[in-house]
Design an enzyme around this catalytic site. Structure first.
Site, PDB file in Angstrom:
ATOM      1  N   SER A  44       4.305   2.174   8.329  1.00 56.13           N
ATOM      2  CA  SER A  44       3.867   1.207   7.316  1.00 56.13           C
ATOM      3  C   SER A  44       5.051   0.644   6.534  1.00 56.13           C
ATOM      4  CB  SER A  44       2.901   1.879   6.347  1.00 56.13           C
ATOM      5  OG  SER A  44       1.681   2.169   6.971  1.00 56.13           O
ATOM      6  N   GLY A  45       4.990  -0.642   6.292  1.00 57.93           N
ATOM      7  CA  GLY A  45       6.060  -1.301   5.550  1.00 57.93           C
ATOM      8  C   GLY A  45       7.229  -1.719   6.404  1.00 57.93           C
ATOM      9  N   GLY A  54       3.255   6.196   9.286  1.00 57.45           N
ATOM     10  CA  GLY A  54       4.677   6.394   9.037  1.00 57.45           C
ATOM     11  C   GLY A  54       5.499   5.153   9.282  1.00 57.45           C
ATOM     12  N   ASP A  85      -0.710  -7.572   1.158  1.00 55.49           N
ATOM     13  CA  ASP A  85      -0.065  -6.257   1.305  1.00 55.49           C
ATOM     14  C   ASP A  85       1.439  -6.435   1.478  1.00 55.49           C
ATOM     15  OD1 ASP A  85       0.304  -3.552   1.566  1.00 55.49           O
ATOM     16  OD2 ASP A  85      -0.443  -3.423   3.625  1.00 55.49           O
ATOM     17  N   HIS A 117       0.812  -1.213   0.000  1.00 52.49           N
ATOM     18  CA  HIS A 117       0.000   0.000   0.000  1.00 52.49           C
ATOM     19  C   HIS A 117       0.851   1.272   0.000  1.00 52.49           C
ATOM     20  CE1 HIS A 117       0.519  -0.153   4.501  1.00 52.49           C
ATOM     21  NE2 HIS A 117       0.530   1.155   4.343  1.00 52.49           N
TER      22      HIS A 117
END
Length: 840
Positions: A790-791, A788, A694, A648
């Site tokens: 994410s990932g 912030g 994801d 995403h």
């Protein structure tokens, strides 16, 4: 020259013959006279001398002529060679490169007529000639008039706004030193600036030298070469070949076929560099011009197996971009009759599959527009129709639009979606009508489905369990630890099985060799290297055999006979570079949070949501991803040139050239290594609505140097059989916000300890959570990931061997740090094989 020489020789021969006749007469008359003899000899001598002199003169002239001829030939050859060298090294380098521009605009206030489709019709020629003169006059009086050569009108088509769409090509001969003068924007601006518009009616239609043109419709694209090919007869293959051996190739190839047909393009092979279409690419347009909204297919990676796609009309445009090195494309195209997809299908009363049906134009990719109707007929009123899809699922339409196909089943609308497992869609109707319509933006993968009858009152056979996916599994597979339903519907909300440690019956698979001592007698963790049937809860060795030990990967003990479980284990062991600790300044009630070495940094006020500052080198796999210089997401190092992150993060920001990976960094701005992103690989089944699949891979342009091993290290990738429990110590890290209301990002990397929730508990909190997700957090919600992060990584430490494994990727959640609403992470163990298929 040759005739003169023959005349001279003939004259000499005549003189000689006359001399001979005279001497014979003299001898016969004056035989006794000495003077007469001398005179005769003298005359003969003089005649011979004159003949020799004439011969010498002729030989001299012939030699000079030969020398002149030879000299001329030599000079000519030298001049040709020198001119060729000048052409190759000077003139060719500085000039003589043809530049093509493909363009389109709409002629307003003109009615499209069918004759415009025929390029040899009088109507087409008349309209095309008029437009060609107008465009040529514009550029012949422009600043690039010396470079402009000609304009060709290739096609005239209709437009739903009214008027006629004009497709044209322009040719310029441009020295490379002057190539900026005919840039794509410049050429388009010249055409737009030549359209005079009126502000009175606020219309975009103006006049181009008297021709009514819609200024907003003008589009110009550059190309180095252009070609047009035609398929006249259906099902006759027209070969295509493009080869680039050096430099930059930018080329358009227009494909057309007879009216009433569509074009099927087949890609046999495509040899390019995988660079996310930045450098090398093949783009297929469902039009005659490279319009962004008409992209049919885009190939950014090499293609080694045959792929075909179908246009929605009788035109298609191929755009090749290839730079540096030998690149090639091989394929063909053909005209195909428009498919009338209407079929009546009778199912059998017997159990099992009755047959198969496929998507339109199968096995070609689905075009953006298509329609198909299947009318099923079951033999009895108590039977319905079951559709078994291989990689597709149908869900009842909600408020959102269908992005991957509309399905109407007895006037009820469903949306199709691609997924990585089989599903069964049951229709409780004897004679249902199923209508499918394509509606994606680009070509989609084809689908195939098996159809069969089923008992409406009892969908699954006796002794079977009905999964949420529609599959039927034996009841003995319920709560056995294996995801037989493909969506965990057979494994959630199960009561805890009996351990049965002292009995003679076998232990439940959940307890066997999971790395936990569930039985005091050690029965559950014995014989773990014994070979067993391969499944999701067994470890697969490289040899193909499987063993019971689930967490065999990199635990320091060779368990596989081929020792493959201890291969590629240079990961997951950080070495702290800087330990700044002041335990006296740390409050005693700081949430019981401790780092992997049971140490806390001095500054405890910055938080990831309940976290603390990390230490230098503590999380060497943590990466900060910056888009155009701004922190946007996190990522994890998994090899020397590959990172793992969330899909995403790149759903709208997909250009790898704007991304940079900051590695080996504790404080923002202090990265030990910064690498540009070369390529982004988003999982093909990623669903932006529910965040399923994801996950994304990022390839770096340059690997991090081994000398930075103290600051940068990969996290270990888990095996597909990874088993987790509440005893595992897991941590989430990142530079994200410290609360939902926070508006300032921390500068120091934050860390927080979280616990893994069971999948049943995760579904109780959030409802439809896929098997590719996991929940982690604390009941109070005080320790969590936030915007912030994410990932970024969720890592868990192995109890045997002490290595850190990349268990999850920060994906989504309900807010940040809310009680009883843990963070949801992508379960990395479900994607280990997918990861290795791309990075190896």
């Amino acid at each position: 020259m040759e005739s003169e020489r023959e005349d001279s020789e003939q004259k000499g021969a005549d003189d000689a013959a006359q001399g001979d006749i005279a001497s014979i007469a003299d001898v016969s008359v004056e035989v006794a006279t000495v003077d007469a003899m001398l005179q005769k000899l003298c005359r003969r001598y003089n005649r011979l001398r004159r003949r020799e002199e004439r011969a010498r003169k002729l030989n001299s002239i012939w030699t000079l002529q030969n020398m002149a001829i030879i000299f001329t030939v030599v000079v000519f050859v030298v001049v040709v060679i020198m001119w060729s060298l000048l052409w190759v090294f000077i003139f060719r380098r500085e000039s003589n490169s043809g530049v093509y521009f493909a363009g389109i605009f709409r002629v307003a206030n003109a009615e499209f007529i069918p004759e415009y489709r025929q390029a040899d019709s009088h109507e087409f020629v008349s309209m095309a000639t008029r437009i060609q003169h107008v465009v040529s006059d514009v550029y012949k009086t422009s600043s690039v008039s010396r470079l402009y050569r000609n304009t060709f009108i290739s096609d005239l088509s209709n437009d739903n706004k009214g008027g006629v769409l004009v497709h044209f090509w322009m040719v310029f001969v441009v020295p490379q030193l002057k190539s900026p003068a005919v840039c794509e924007e410049c050429v388009g601006a010249i055409l737009r600036d030549s359209v005079f518009t009126s502000l009175k009616n606020r219309s975009s239609v103006g006049f181009l030298l008297g021709l009514p043109v819609d200024i907003d419709s003008i589009l110009v694209n550059a190309s180095q070469c252009a070609d047009k090919m035609y398929a006249s007869l259906p099902e006759v293959m027209v070969p295509l070949k493009v080869i680039s051996s050096r430099g930059v190739l930018s080329c358009h190839i227009k494909l057309t076929s007879a009216p009433g047909t569509v074009i099927r393009l087949t890609i046999k092979s495509l040899h390019i560099e995988p660079t996310d279409c930045v450098s090398d690419s093949l783009t297929v347009y469902d039009s005659l011009l490279p319009m962004r909204g008409r992209v049919l297919h885009r190939a950014c990676e090499p293609v080694s197996h045959s792929v075909s796609m179908v246009s929605t009309s009788n035109v298609m445009l191929l755009f090749f971009k290839m730079i540096q090195g030998t690149k090639s494309f091989f394929g063909h195209f053909e005209a195909v009759n428009e498919e009338k997809c209407l079929r009546t299908i009778k199912t059998s009363a017997d159990a099992g599959s009755s047959g198969q049906f496929t998507s339109p134009f199968y096995p070609s990719l689905l075009p953006p527009q298509c329609s198909c109707t299947w009318r099923f007929q079951a033999p009895r009123a108590d039977l319905g129709v079951a559709l078994t899809f291989q990689n597709y699922v149908l869900n009842r339409k909600d408020l959102n639009a269908c992005e991957h196909g509309w399905w109407t089943v007895n006037e009820i609308i469903y949306c199709g979606r691609y997924i990585g497992h089989s599903t069964v869609f049951r229709i409780s109707d004897r004679n249902p009508e199923v209508v499918f319509r394509c509606n994606s933006r680009t070509s989609e993968p084809p689908f195939t489905a098996a159809y069969s009858s089923f008992n409406i009152s009892q969908p699954c056979p006796a002794g079977h369990f009905l999964c949420s996916t529609g599959l039927c599994v034996d009841k003995s597979q319920r709560c056995d630890g294996l995801d037989d339903c493909q969506d965990e519907s057979d494994e959630v909300f199960c009561s805890s099985p009996t351990k049965n440690c002292g009995g003679s019956s076998p232990l439940h698979p959940i307890y066997v060799c999971n790395g936990e001592s569930d039985c005091s007698n050690g029965r559950d963790e014995s014989n773990c290297t014994r070979e067993t049937r391969c499944s999701d809860i067994s470890y697969r060795c490289e040899s193909g055999t499987c063993i019971l030990k689930r967490n065999a990967k990199c635990d320091g003990v060779p368990d596989c006979l081929d020792r493959s479980d201890e291969k590629d284990c240079a990961c997951g062991r950080p070495s702290l570079v800087k330990r700044v600790v002041d335990t006296a300044s740390i409050p005693a009630d700081v949430g019981g949070v401790s780092g992997p070495d049971h140490m806390i940094g001095r500054n405890v006020e910055g938080r990831i949501v309940g976290g603390v500052n990390a230490l230098e080198g503590e999380w060497p796999w943590q990466v900060s991803l910056l888009f155009s210089g701004h922190l946007y997401c996190g990522a994890s190092v998994i090899s020397s040139d590959w990172l793992l992150s969330a899909a995403h993060c790149f759903s709208r920001l997909s250009d790898p050239r704007q991304w940079a990976a900051h590695m080996g960094m504790l404080t923002q701005g202090s990265a030990k290594h910064v690498a540009d992103v070369r390529r982004i690989v988003v999982h093909k089944y990623y669903n932006a609505r529910n965040f399923d699949y994801d996950i994304a891979l990022l390839q770096l342009r340059k690997p991090w140097p081994p000398s930075l091993g103290s600051f940068i290290q990969p996290a270990c990738l888990p095996a597909t059989s990874q088993a987790l429990s509440e005893h595992h110590r897991c941590w989430v890290t990142g530079w994200g916000y410290r609360s939902e209301q926070d508006k300032v990002l921390p500068t120091v990397l934050q860390k927080a300890e979280v616990g893994i929730l069971s999948q049943s508990e995760c579904k109780r909190r959030y409802g439809p959570v896929s098997p590719r997700m996991l929940c982690a957090g604390v009941p109070s919600g005080e320790q969590d990931a936030c915007r912030g992060d994410s990932g970024g990584p969720l890592v868990c430490r192995s109890q045997v061997g002490g290595r850190w494994f990349l268990t999850g990727i920060v994906s989504w959640g309900a807010g940040c740090g809310r009680p009883n609403l843990p963070g949801v992470y992508t379960r990395v163990a479900k994607f280990t094989e997918w990861i290795h298929s791309h990075i190896q």
